[in-house]
Design a protein around this motif. Structure first.
Motif, PDB file in Angstrom:
ATOM      1  N   PRO A   1       0.819  -1.275   0.092  1.00 40.74           N
ATOM      2  CA  PRO A   1      -0.037  -0.055  -0.259  1.00 40.74           C
ATOM      3  C   PRO A   1       0.824   1.251  -0.252  1.00 40.74           C
ATOM      4  O   PRO A   1       0.345   2.341  -0.456  1.00 40.74           O
ATOM      5  CB  PRO A   1      -0.809   0.112   1.208  1.00 40.74           C
ATOM      6  CG  PRO A   1      -0.812  -1.708   1.740  1.00 40.74           C
ATOM      7  CD  PRO A   1       0.648  -1.943   1.262  1.00 40.74           C
ATOM      8  N   GLY A   2       1.811   1.212   0.472  1.00 39.00           N
ATOM      9  CA  GLY A   2       2.667   2.321   0.903  1.00 39.00           C
ATOM     10  C   GLY A   2       3.884   2.733  -0.439  1.00 39.00           C
ATOM     11  O   GLY A   2       4.120   3.677  -0.980  1.00 39.00           O
ATOM     12  N   HIS A   3       4.280   1.593  -0.976  1.00 38.24           N
ATOM     13  CA  HIS A   3       5.222   1.576  -1.855  1.00 38.24           C
ATOM     14  C   HIS A   3       4.851   1.347  -3.518  1.00 38.24           C
ATOM     15  O   HIS A   3       5.621   1.560  -4.516  1.00 38.24           O
ATOM     16  CB  HIS A   3       6.503   0.637  -1.738  1.00 38.24           C
ATOM     17  CG  HIS A   3       7.233   1.116  -0.251  1.00 38.24           C
ATOM     18  ND1 HIS A   3       8.106   2.057  -0.217  1.00 38.24           N
ATOM     19  CD2 HIS A   3       6.831   0.970   1.061  1.00 38.24           C
ATOM     20  CE1 HIS A   3       8.595   1.999   0.992  1.00 38.24           C
ATOM     21  NE2 HIS A   3       7.747   1.558   1.799  1.00 38.24           N
ATOM     22  N   GLY A   4       3.741   0.548  -3.430  1.00 33.74           N
ATOM     23  CA  GLY A   4       3.404   0.076  -4.912  1.00 33.74           C
ATOM     24  C   GLY A   4       4.110  -1.167  -5.295  1.00 33.74           C
ATOM     25  O   GLY A   4       5.050  -1.586  -4.705  1.00 33.74           O
ATOM     26  N   HIS A   5       3.333  -2.007  -6.312  1.00 30.55           N
ATOM     27  CA  HIS A   5       3.709  -3.201  -6.476  1.00 30.55           C
ATOM     28  C   HIS A   5       5.328  -3.389  -7.071  1.00 30.55           C
ATOM     29  O   HIS A   5       5.970  -4.215  -6.427  1.00 30.55           O
ATOM     30  CB  HIS A   5       2.933  -3.907  -7.592  1.00 30.55           C
ATOM     31  CG  HIS A   5       3.046  -5.490  -7.821  1.00 30.55           C
ATOM     32  ND1 HIS A   5       4.196  -5.899  -8.409  1.00 30.55           N
ATOM     33  CD2 HIS A   5       2.374  -6.184  -7.048  1.00 30.55           C
ATOM     34  CE1 HIS A   5       3.918  -7.257  -8.262  1.00 30.55           C
ATOM     35  NE2 HIS A   5       2.991  -7.539  -7.688  1.00 30.55           N
TER      36      HIS A   5
ATOM     37  N   ALA B   1      11.298   9.780  -0.378  1.00 28.52           N
ATOM     38  CA  ALA B   1      11.508  10.979  -1.194  1.00 28.52           C
ATOM     39  C   ALA B   1      10.382  11.395  -2.268  1.00 28.52           C
ATOM     40  O   ALA B   1      10.069  12.407  -2.295  1.00 28.52           O
ATOM     41  CB  ALA B   1      12.791  10.874  -2.086  1.00 28.52           C
ATOM     42  N   GLN B   2       9.961  10.235  -2.740  1.00 20.67           N
ATOM     43  CA  GLN B   2       8.499  10.639  -3.738  1.00 20.67           C
ATOM     44  C   GLN B   2       7.368  11.008  -2.768  1.00 20.67           C
ATOM     45  O   GLN B   2       6.687  12.072  -3.321  1.00 20.67           O
ATOM     46  CB  GLN B   2       8.293   9.303  -4.353  1.00 20.67           C
ATOM     47  CG  GLN B   2       6.971   9.532  -5.501  1.00 20.67           C
ATOM     48  CD  GLN B   2       7.466  10.605  -6.503  1.00 20.67           C
ATOM     49  OE1 GLN B   2       8.304  10.343  -7.343  1.00 20.67           O
ATOM     50  NE2 GLN B   2       6.577  11.414  -6.581  1.00 20.67           N
ATOM     51  N   LEU B   3       7.191  10.641  -1.722  1.00 18.38           N
ATOM     52  CA  LEU B   3       5.868  11.107  -0.809  1.00 18.38           C
ATOM     53  C   LEU B   3       6.309  12.229  -0.458  1.00 18.38           C
ATOM     54  O   LEU B   3       5.414  13.292  -0.298  1.00 18.38           O
ATOM     55  CB  LEU B   3       5.819  10.132   0.393  1.00 18.38           C
ATOM     56  CG  LEU B   3       4.769  10.548   1.405  1.00 18.38           C
ATOM     57  CD1 LEU B   3       3.410  10.581   0.869  1.00 18.38           C
ATOM     58  CD2 LEU B   3       4.926   9.602   2.670  1.00 18.38           C
ATOM     59  N   LEU B   4       7.649  12.745  -0.028  1.00 14.41           N
ATOM     60  CA  LEU B   4       7.923  13.950   0.331  1.00 14.41           C
ATOM     61  C   LEU B   4       7.562  15.113  -0.984  1.00 14.41           C
ATOM     62  O   LEU B   4       6.854  16.326  -0.336  1.00 14.41           O
ATOM     63  CB  LEU B   4       9.197  14.297   0.832  1.00 14.41           C
ATOM     64  CG  LEU B   4       9.970  15.489   1.212  1.00 14.41           C
ATOM     65  CD1 LEU B   4       9.010  16.141   2.553  1.00 14.41           C
ATOM     66  CD2 LEU B   4      11.292  15.509   1.684  1.00 14.41           C
ATOM     67  N   ASP B   5       8.048  14.647  -2.076  1.00 14.37           N
ATOM     68  CA  ASP B   5       7.865  15.588  -3.134  1.00 14.37           C
ATOM     69  C   ASP B   5       6.419  15.850  -3.230  1.00 14.37           C
ATOM     70  O   ASP B   5       5.993  16.813  -3.837  1.00 14.37           O
ATOM     71  CB  ASP B   5       8.571  14.871  -4.179  1.00 14.37           C
ATOM     72  CG  ASP B   5       8.476  16.117  -5.444  1.00 14.37           C
ATOM     73  OD1 ASP B   5       9.183  16.955  -5.499  1.00 14.37           O
ATOM     74  OD2 ASP B   5       7.999  15.465  -6.714  1.00 14.37           O
ATOM     75  N   ASP B   6       5.596  14.778  -3.228  1.00 13.79           N
ATOM     76  CA  ASP B   6       4.202  14.822  -3.601  1.00 13.79           C
ATOM     77  C   ASP B   6       3.777  15.739  -2.444  1.00 13.79           C
ATOM     78  O   ASP B   6       2.472  16.482  -2.720  1.00 13.79           O
ATOM     79  CB  ASP B   6       3.462  13.300  -3.445  1.00 13.79           C
ATOM     80  CG  ASP B   6       3.730  12.534  -4.479  1.00 13.79           C
ATOM     81  OD1 ASP B   6       4.359  13.070  -5.582  1.00 13.79           O
ATOM     82  OD2 ASP B   6       3.413  11.342  -4.474  1.00 13.79           O
TER      83      ASP B   6
ATOM     84  N   LEU C   1      -2.131  11.055   1.093  1.00 13.98           N
ATOM     85  CA  LEU C   1      -0.937  11.081   1.556  1.00 13.98           C
ATOM     86  C   LEU C   1      -0.859  10.545   2.654  1.00 13.98           C
ATOM     87  O   LEU C   1       0.260   9.735   2.914  1.00 13.98           O
ATOM     88  CB  LEU C   1      -0.317  12.527   1.227  1.00 13.98           C
ATOM     89  CG  LEU C   1      -0.292  13.004  -0.390  1.00 13.98           C
ATOM     90  CD1 LEU C   1       0.323  14.565  -0.220  1.00 13.98           C
ATOM     91  CD2 LEU C   1       0.525  12.258  -1.207  1.00 13.98           C
ATOM     92  N   SER C   2      -1.597  10.981   3.776  1.00 15.09           N
ATOM     93  CA  SER C   2      -1.397  10.618   5.169  1.00 15.09           C
ATOM     94  C   SER C   2      -1.277   9.045   5.120  1.00 15.09           C
ATOM     95  O   SER C   2      -0.581   8.268   6.009  1.00 15.09           O
ATOM     96  CB  SER C   2      -2.331  11.142   5.980  1.00 15.09           C
ATOM     97  OG  SER C   2      -2.213  12.512   5.892  1.00 15.09           O
ATOM     98  N   ALA C   3      -2.371   8.484   4.415  1.00 12.68           N
ATOM     99  CA  ALA C   3      -2.553   7.116   4.283  1.00 12.68           C
ATOM    100  C   ALA C   3      -1.473   6.213   3.836  1.00 12.68           C
ATOM    101  O   ALA C   3      -1.045   5.241   4.490  1.00 12.68           O
ATOM    102  CB  ALA C   3      -3.864   6.736   3.590  1.00 12.68           C
TER     103      ALA C   3
END
Length: 243
Positions: A65-69, A96-101, A221-223
């Motif tokens: 769920p957090g990183h993708g397949h 880093a991608q989550l932070l950029d989002d 994003l929080s999820a």
């Protein structure tokens, strides 16, 4: 491997599958993809798994769920190959991608807040007297007309052409897009980063619907961030089991 494993326990593919609502074929596919360690085989050729495989499967499913397949698969492959540093690097990339989002979301919120109250709001179709041309619009934004042409080539702004003169004509929607692009450029965003955001505005039907969608964006994003925490906990447990 860690000493806390029940080394004598042998599990069938169906045992792993049932615990997670999967098919036995999915479990075999995960092994073939390197997500699970290679299973032992019985003399008759049947796969036998251990609690370590169950822990690996739990770690992978928690990472999804957090990183993708794709990223979750790469992380598990790296761990199973003994390349833990590579797995940690892949996890860092996802964070880093989550932070950029998050930064992108903040930029959109800032850009919307910087627009004049009511500017660009969706209204009935504008009449021709409300249209403007490239020179006046560029002057209002404090940019050069060439910048607007560059934004047009990048798909950020879509003026129509006057059929008689061929001049660019910017209606309210085009002005809205130009203003939003201007604010995002001032925030340091590249044109290729802005284009998807402008598309979001268009798909939403304007700024007001987009503003309503920002709350959902925050929640997603929080999820994702919390899912990354859960995945990290399961992966750490798997690493401890491997020893």
């Amino acid at each position: 491997m860690g000493q806390n494993l029940q080394s004598g326990v042998r599990l069938r593919p169906i045992d792993l599958a049932r615990g997670h609502g999967l098919s036995t074929q999915a479990v075999r596919n995960y092994e073939e993809a390197g997500i699970l360690p290679v299973a032992d085989r019985t003399p008759s050729g049947y796969r036998t798994y251990t609690p370590l495989h169950a822990r690996a499967l739990g770690a992978f499913l928690a990472l999804l769920p957090g990183h993708g397949h794709r990223a979750a698969t790469s992380i598990m492959r790296a761990v199973n190959d003994g390349a833990v540093d590579e797995a940690l690097r892949l996890i860092d990339e996802s964070h880093a991608q989550l932070l950029d989002d998050r930064r992108t979301l903040r930029a959109v919120e800032t850009a919307l807040g910087d627009l004049d109250p009511g500017a660009g709001r969706e209204r009935p179709a504008p009449s021709a007297p409300g249209d403007t041309f490239i020179g006046p619009l560029a002057a209002k934004l404090g940019i050069k007309p060439a910048t607007l042409r560059t934004w047009e080539r990048a798909g950020l702004v879509r003026p129509r052409r006057d059929p008689r003169t061929g001049y660019r004509v910017y209606d309210e929607a085009a002005v809205r897009d130009a203003r939003l692009a201007h604010q995002l450029r001032r925030g340091g965003h590249l044109l290729e980063q802005i284009a998807p955001l402008i598309d979001r505005v268009r798909a939403a039907g304007g700024l007001e619907p987009l503003e309503a969608a920002l709350g959902d964006w925050h929640r997603r994003l929080s999820a994702r961030g919390r899912a990354m925490l859960a995945g990290a906990a399961e992966l750490e447990a798997y690493l401890r089991e491997r020893g």
